[in-house]
Scaffold this active site. Sequence first.
Site, PDB file in Angstrom:
ATOM      1  N   SER A 133      -9.788   1.954   2.799  1.00 31.91           N
ATOM      2  CA  SER A 133      -8.898   2.712   1.943  1.00 31.91           C
ATOM      3  C   SER A 133      -7.885   1.889   1.156  1.00 31.91           C
ATOM      4  CB  SER A 133      -8.149   3.735   2.794  1.00 31.91           C
ATOM      5  OG  SER A 133      -7.286   3.070   3.710  1.00 31.91           O
ATOM      6  N   LYS A 159       0.871  -1.176   0.000  1.00 31.10           N
ATOM      7  CA  LYS A 159       0.000   0.000   0.000  1.00 31.10           C
ATOM      8  C   LYS A 159       0.907   1.225   0.000  1.00 31.10           C
ATOM      9  CE  LYS A 159      -3.950   1.864   2.689  1.00 31.10           C
ATOM     10  NZ  LYS A 159      -4.787   1.688   3.889  1.00 31.10           N
ATOM     11  N   SER A 203     -10.052  -0.512   6.868  1.00 25.43           N
ATOM     12  CA  SER A 203      -9.445  -0.366   5.542  1.00 25.43           C
ATOM     13  C   SER A 203      -8.799  -1.606   4.957  1.00 25.43           C
ATOM     14  CB  SER A 203      -8.402   0.746   5.568  1.00 25.43           C
ATOM     15  OG  SER A 203      -9.043   1.981   5.438  1.00 25.43           O
TER      16      SER A 203
HETATM   17  N1  GLN Z   1     -13.114   4.016   6.357  1.00 26.40           N
HETATM   18  C1  GLN Z   1     -12.524   4.376   7.614  1.00 26.40           C
HETATM   19  C2  GLN Z   1     -12.170   5.834   7.624  1.00 26.40           C
HETATM   20  O1  GLN Z   1     -12.311   6.461   6.601  1.00 26.40           O
HETATM   21  C3  GLN Z   1     -11.318   3.514   7.876  1.00 26.40           C
HETATM   22  C4  GLN Z   1     -10.090   3.954   7.209  1.00 26.40           C
HETATM   23  C5  GLN Z   1      -8.917   3.097   7.519  1.00 26.40           C
HETATM   24  O2  GLN Z   1      -9.061   2.044   8.126  1.00 26.40           O
HETATM   25  N2  GLN Z   1      -7.754   3.579   7.140  1.00 26.40           N
HETATM   26  O3  GLN Z   1     -11.758   6.346   8.625  1.00 26.40           O
END
Ligand code: GLN
Length: 458
Positions: free
Chosen positions: A141, A66, A165
Site C-alpha cells: 500500500s 505516508k 506494504s
Molecule cells: N497487501 C497487504 C494487504 O492488503 C499488505 C498491506 C500492508 O502491508 N499494509 O493486506
Amino acid sequence: MKTANKTVTATRLVQDALDKAHEFEDYNIFTFLDEKGALEKAAEIDAKIAAGEKVGRLAGVPFAIKDNFLAPFGDTTASAHILQGFPSPITATAVAKLEAEGAIPIGRTNLDAFAHGSSTENSYFGPTLNSHDRERVAGGSSGGSAVAVALNIVEFATGTDTGGSIRQPASFNGVYGLKPTYGCISRYGVVAMASSTDCIGFFTKTPDDMDLLMEIASGKDSKDLTTLDDYYNNNKIANVNKIGVIKDFDNDSVDPEIREALKNKCEALKSKGYEIVELEMPALKYALAAYYIIVPAEIASNLSRYDGVRYGFRSENSKGLNELYANTRDEGFMPENKRRIMIGNFVLSSGFYDAYFLKAAKVRTLIIKEYAAAFLKCDFILTPVAPNPAFKLGEKVNDPVAMYLEDMMSVSLNLAGVPGLAIPAGETKNGLPIGLQLVGPRRSDKALIEFSKVLEEA
Ligand code: GLN
C-alpha cells in the site's frame, strides 16, 4: 544522504525536492505538499547553521511521510474519504524523532485507503503510477512513498508494513524497503490497520541510509507498549555463513525472471564462500489464508472508531444516530475497506470464531515455530518479495483474490514478527525492477542491512 551545510542550504535541498514533486505531479505521488511549512523549517535550520549551532544527523534532508502518519500539517487522510478533514492532534513518534535530527517532511504520500491493498489503486485519490512504467502500478500500500524515493524527489520516505506494504512497492520501484522486527519502531501516532502485524519502516536508496534512519527511529516508546528495548543500536553483526532458500517458493506461480534473479544471487553467494541451504517450510503455504483472517479481524475492530462523530468526514442528511453511522461508513470507506470489515466481523462472530479465527491463530503459531526452526539451519533466508514485477494498472483491481495472492511471500514475516529487507536485484528484460527479500530472525535488523551490502556486490 546529502545534509545541509553553509554552501548547500536546507532551503536549497527542500526547494529542489518541492520542484521535483511538481515535475512529477502526474504520477499522483502526494496527497498533500507542505511547501510553506517545509521552507519555514528549512530556514530555521539554515539560521542555526549560519550561527554555528549544532544541527542533527539529518539536517535539512527532505523526506515524505505516508499519509497514515499523524503530524500537524495537512489532514491525515490514510487516502480515505472518511478521514478527510481530520487535522492531526499529535505527531507520530517516528516522525518526531526524524524531525528532531533536522529532517524536513515535505508532504504526505498516497496509499491504498487505510493501507488495504497491494497496488495503491484502492486510494480515494486514485492510483500512483510506477516509477519505471507509467502504465503499471506503484505497488502498495505504500506506493506513493516508494515512487517518491525511486524518482529522487526525496532522500527517504516512511512506510507501514502490515503484510508487505513496504517491501512490495520497494521491489516494484527498485529501492530498499525495510519491515523491521515487530516492535522495533513505535507505532504511536500511526493509523492502525492490524495492530499485531503493523510495522513502521522506511524506503531508501542505500543500505547505509536505512541503517542511519533505524538508529534514529528505533527504540522504546512509553506511548507504545509493544515497542522493544533499544536493541537496534546494540546489535552485534553476526557472522553470516548460511543462506536459506525456501523450496516451495521455486514454482511456476513465480515469474521466471524473478526465479532467475534469485538463482543468480545464490550462485554469486556460493562463489563467495556462502553455503546455500534448502528449507522445507510447509506451514508457509497457509500463511496467506491465516493472514486474510487475522488481519481483517483486527481491521474490523480498528475501523469501528470511524463513525462520523469523532473523526473527519460526516455524512449529512441522516435521520438519527444509526443512519448517521451507516451513511458515513458507507460513503466514507472504499470497497476494499468494507470487504475487510465484513470478513473480519464474520470470522470473529460467535458461530465462526473457532472455525476461522482460532484456527488461523494456531496456524500463526506454526509459522512462528517454522521460522525459529529455519533459523537454526541458516543465518538468513533469501526469497522473492512478490511473485511478479509491477503489473498493469487495472489488471487485478476487480479481482480481490488475485490481489491477495500478491502477498503470498510477504505476509508470513508479519505473522511471525521477523524483519525483512527488500533489496533491488536488477531488472526484467522490459526494464521493470526486480526485488529480493532478505529475512532474518527477530532483532537481526542491523545485521540484515549490513548483509544486504554483500548481496548488492554479489
Ligand atoms: N497487501 C497487504 C494487504 O492488503 C499488505 C498491506 C500492508 O502491508 N499494509 O493486506
